[in-house]
Design a protein around this motif. Structure first.
Motif, short mmCIF file in Angstrom:
data_model
loop_
_atom_site.label_atom_id
_atom_site.label_comp_id
_atom_site.label_asym_id
_atom_site.label_seq_id
_atom_site.Cartn_x
_atom_site.Cartn_y
_atom_site.Cartn_z
N ASP A 112 0.83 -1.20 0.00
CA ASP A 112 0.00 0.00 0.00
C ASP A 112 0.87 1.26 0.00
OD1 ASP A 112 0.35 0.83 3.01
OD2 ASP A 112 -0.06 -1.31 2.99
N VAL A 113 0.20 2.40 -0.12
CA VAL A 113 0.90 3.69 -0.22
C VAL A 113 1.72 3.98 1.03
CG1 VAL A 113 0.60 6.17 -0.47
CG2 VAL A 113 -0.83 4.62 -1.79
N LEU A 114 1.17 3.71 2.21
CA LEU A 114 1.89 3.98 3.46
C LEU A 114 3.20 3.19 3.53
CD1 LEU A 114 -0.91 4.12 6.20
CD2 LEU A 114 0.45 6.01 5.32
N THR A 115 3.17 1.96 3.05
CA THR A 115 4.38 1.14 3.07
C THR A 115 5.43 1.69 2.12
OG1 THR A 115 3.06 -0.82 3.60
CG2 THR A 115 5.29 -1.19 2.77
N TRP A 116 4.99 2.13 0.93
CA TRP A 116 5.92 2.75 -0.01
C TRP A 116 6.57 4.00 0.60
CZ3 TRP A 116 8.14 0.49 -3.77
CH2 TRP A 116 7.50 -0.47 -4.55
N ILE A 117 5.77 4.82 1.26
CA ILE A 117 6.31 6.02 1.91
C ILE A 117 7.31 5.63 2.99
CG2 ILE A 117 5.73 8.03 3.34
CD1 ILE A 117 3.02 8.12 1.90
N SER A 118 6.99 4.57 3.74
CA SER A 118 7.89 4.11 4.80
C SER A 118 9.23 3.66 4.23
CB SER A 118 7.24 2.95 5.57
OG SER A 118 6.03 3.34 6.15
N VAL A 119 9.18 2.97 3.09
CA VAL A 119 10.41 2.49 2.46
C VAL A 119 11.28 3.67 2.02
CG1 VAL A 119 11.32 1.28 0.44
CG2 VAL A 119 9.40 0.32 1.71
N ILE A 120 10.66 4.69 1.42
CA ILE A 120 11.41 5.87 0.97
C ILE A 120 12.04 6.59 2.16
CG2 ILE A 120 11.20 8.14 -0.12
CD1 ILE A 120 8.94 6.93 -1.84
N ILE A 121 11.25 6.79 3.23
CA ILE A 121 11.77 7.43 4.45
C ILE A 121 12.92 6.61 5.02
CG2 ILE A 121 11.23 8.11 6.82
CD1 ILE A 121 8.37 8.68 5.90
N GLY A 122 12.75 5.30 5.03
CA GLY A 122 13.78 4.42 5.57
C GLY A 122 15.08 4.50 4.81
N PHE A 123 15.02 4.57 3.49
CA PHE A 123 16.23 4.69 2.69
C PHE A 123 16.93 6.04 2.93
CE2 PHE A 123 14.90 1.05 0.06
CZ PHE A 123 16.12 0.43 -0.07
N ILE A 124 16.13 7.10 3.14
CA ILE A 124 16.73 8.40 3.46
C ILE A 124 17.50 8.32 4.78
CG2 ILE A 124 16.22 10.80 4.09
CD1 ILE A 124 13.83 10.65 2.16
N GLY A 125 16.87 7.69 5.77
CA GLY A 125 17.53 7.53 7.06
C GLY A 125 18.77 6.67 6.96
N LEU A 126 18.70 5.59 6.18
CA LEU A 126 19.86 4.71 6.01
C LEU A 126 21.00 5.45 5.33
CD1 LEU A 126 20.97 1.82 6.26
CD2 LEU A 126 20.07 1.37 3.97
N TYR A 127 20.66 6.32 4.38
CA TYR A 127 21.69 7.12 3.70
C TYR A 127 22.41 8.03 4.69
CZ TYR A 127 23.67 10.82 0.80
OH TYR A 127 24.52 11.74 0.24
N LEU A 128 21.65 8.71 5.55
CA LEU A 128 22.25 9.60 6.54
C LEU A 128 23.07 8.82 7.56
CD1 LEU A 128 19.23 12.01 7.19
CD2 LEU A 128 21.31 12.53 5.93
N LEU A 129 22.60 7.63 7.88
CA LEU A 129 23.27 6.82 8.89
C LEU A 129 24.57 6.21 8.38
CD1 LEU A 129 23.23 5.32 11.65
CD2 LEU A 129 21.82 3.57 10.56
N ALA A 130 24.57 5.75 7.13
CA ALA A 130 25.69 4.97 6.64
C ALA A 130 26.67 5.72 5.75
CB ALA A 130 25.15 3.75 5.87
N ILE A 131 26.25 6.82 5.11
CA ILE A 131 27.13 7.55 4.20
C ILE A 131 27.61 8.83 4.89
CG2 ILE A 131 27.29 8.69 1.96
CD1 ILE A 131 25.28 6.66 0.91
N PRO A 132 28.91 9.03 5.02
CA PRO A 132 29.48 10.10 5.84
C PRO A 132 29.01 11.51 5.52
CG PRO A 132 31.18 8.56 5.16
CD PRO A 132 29.96 8.20 4.40
N SER A 133 28.94 11.90 4.24
CA SER A 133 28.60 13.28 3.89
C SER A 133 27.88 13.31 2.55
CB SER A 133 29.85 14.16 3.84
OG SER A 133 30.70 13.73 2.79
N LEU A 134 27.28 14.46 2.25
CA LEU A 134 26.55 14.61 0.99
C LEU A 134 27.46 14.46 -0.21
CD1 LEU A 134 24.23 17.63 1.90
CD2 LEU A 134 23.55 15.26 1.58
N SER A 135 28.72 14.86 -0.06
CA SER A 135 29.66 14.79 -1.18
C SER A 135 30.33 13.42 -1.30
CB SER A 135 30.75 15.86 -1.01
OG SER A 135 31.45 15.68 0.20
N ASP A 136 30.14 12.58 -0.27
CA ASP A 136 30.77 11.26 -0.25
C ASP A 136 29.71 10.18 -0.39
OD1 ASP A 136 32.28 9.03 0.04
OD2 ASP A 136 32.96 9.46 2.08
N PHE A 137 29.61 9.60 -1.57
CA PHE A 137 28.58 8.59 -1.83
C PHE A 137 29.09 7.18 -1.58
CE2 PHE A 137 26.87 12.22 -4.00
CZ PHE A 137 25.50 12.10 -3.82
#
Length: 291
Positions: A112-137
């Protein structure tokens, strides 16, 4: 039971880090699994547990659950060599967002839509958690390995949901650790034959005993029994609390320091986990027909 399992797993990340001071990840998993097998075997003998007439289904369940837990624990233990216990706990808990996809593929459930939104939010959080900086992918090697393991934990929850309702969950847990002990032992002999010595194993006995008895023997059995009476997605939400306990344990016991960016990422991932469990009809308007 599931909440207590999450607490034990969260605090066990500290033991898992300390346990690899002298031995490798496969040796550690082999040793902790042997402790779990002995503990659960003693419990089954003491309670005089009866084996089912048809052993084939129980054995198949033990093999399948054992395979998933072997791959999951191996990836997690290897990843812990390159990242922190706190981050490992949060990234591992990403299985709560992966689980809906597996239910869609194997159980034919719609996302459902809520689950899709949760997945997108989760990937954003994982990016902030695991990747050091915006310039470092570039993603930390340990973070990525642990992330791969989260797929196995999602699969593990699904297979437990299937088998634990049809067999004795303690017997199922016992068999999965027999499988884990054998597979980890084989890998230890192949990849860690220089460090997989009895002296090194005994020197790490404290973390091995904690991870073996409490994390493996007790917590995984609590998961088996708890999931017998709980839906898999609800169970995954409760079990994901291990991320919170892992972060607190890493901070209090290992003096691990997380940056504000990593704290924000962890918070966003946890929000995604909670958001994914909002009842789907919460925002639907309900009208009462009046005559």
């Amino acid at each position: 039971m599931l909440f207590l399992a999450a607490f034990i797993w969260g605090t066990a990340f500290v033991a898992q880090v300390a346990g690899m001071d002298r031995i490798g990840p496969f040796t550690f998993n082999m040793a902790r699994s042997i402790v779990a097998v002995i503990s659960l075997g003693a419990y089954l003998i003491f309670t005089k547990a009866k084996l089912p007439k048809d052993m084939s289904f129980l054995l198949k369940g033990g093999l399948v659950c054992g395979f998933f837990i072997f791959v999951g624990t191996s990836l997690q233990q290897i990843g812990l060599q390159y990242t922190t216990a706190g981050k490992t706990g949060f990234i591992t808990s990403f299985y709560i967002l992966i689980l809906p996809f597996l239910t869609m593929i194997f159980l034919k459930h719609k996302i459902d839509v809520l689950t899709w939104i949760s997945v997108i939010i989760g990937f954003i959080g994982l990016y902030l958690l695991a990747i050091p900086s915006l310039s470092d992918f570039s993603m930390n090697k340990g973070d990525f390995i642990v992330f791969l393991g989260s797929f196995c934990w999602a699969g593990h929850i699904l297979v437990i949901d299937y088998y634990s309702k049809k067999v004795n969950p303690v017997e199922l847990s016992f068999l999965q650790f027999v499988v884990l002990s054998i597979l980890s032992g084989i890998c230890a002999l192949i990849f860690e034959n220089e460090t997989a010595t009895l002296s090194n194993i005994f020197s790490s006995w404290k973390p091995i005993m904690y991870a073996g008895f409490f994390s493996s023997g007790v917590a995984y059995t609590l998961q088996m029994v708890g999931q017998k009476y709980t839906k898999p997605v609800v169970a995954s939400l409760i079990l994901s609390l291990e991320a919170v306990f892992a972060a607190l344990a890493g901070y209090l016991l290992l003096d691990e320091v997380m940056t504000s960016r990593e704290f924000l990422g962890s918070f966003i991932v946890f929000l995604a986990m909670i958001f994914s469990q909002i009842p789907k009809d919460l925002f639907k308007k309900k009208y009462i027909g009046l005559k």
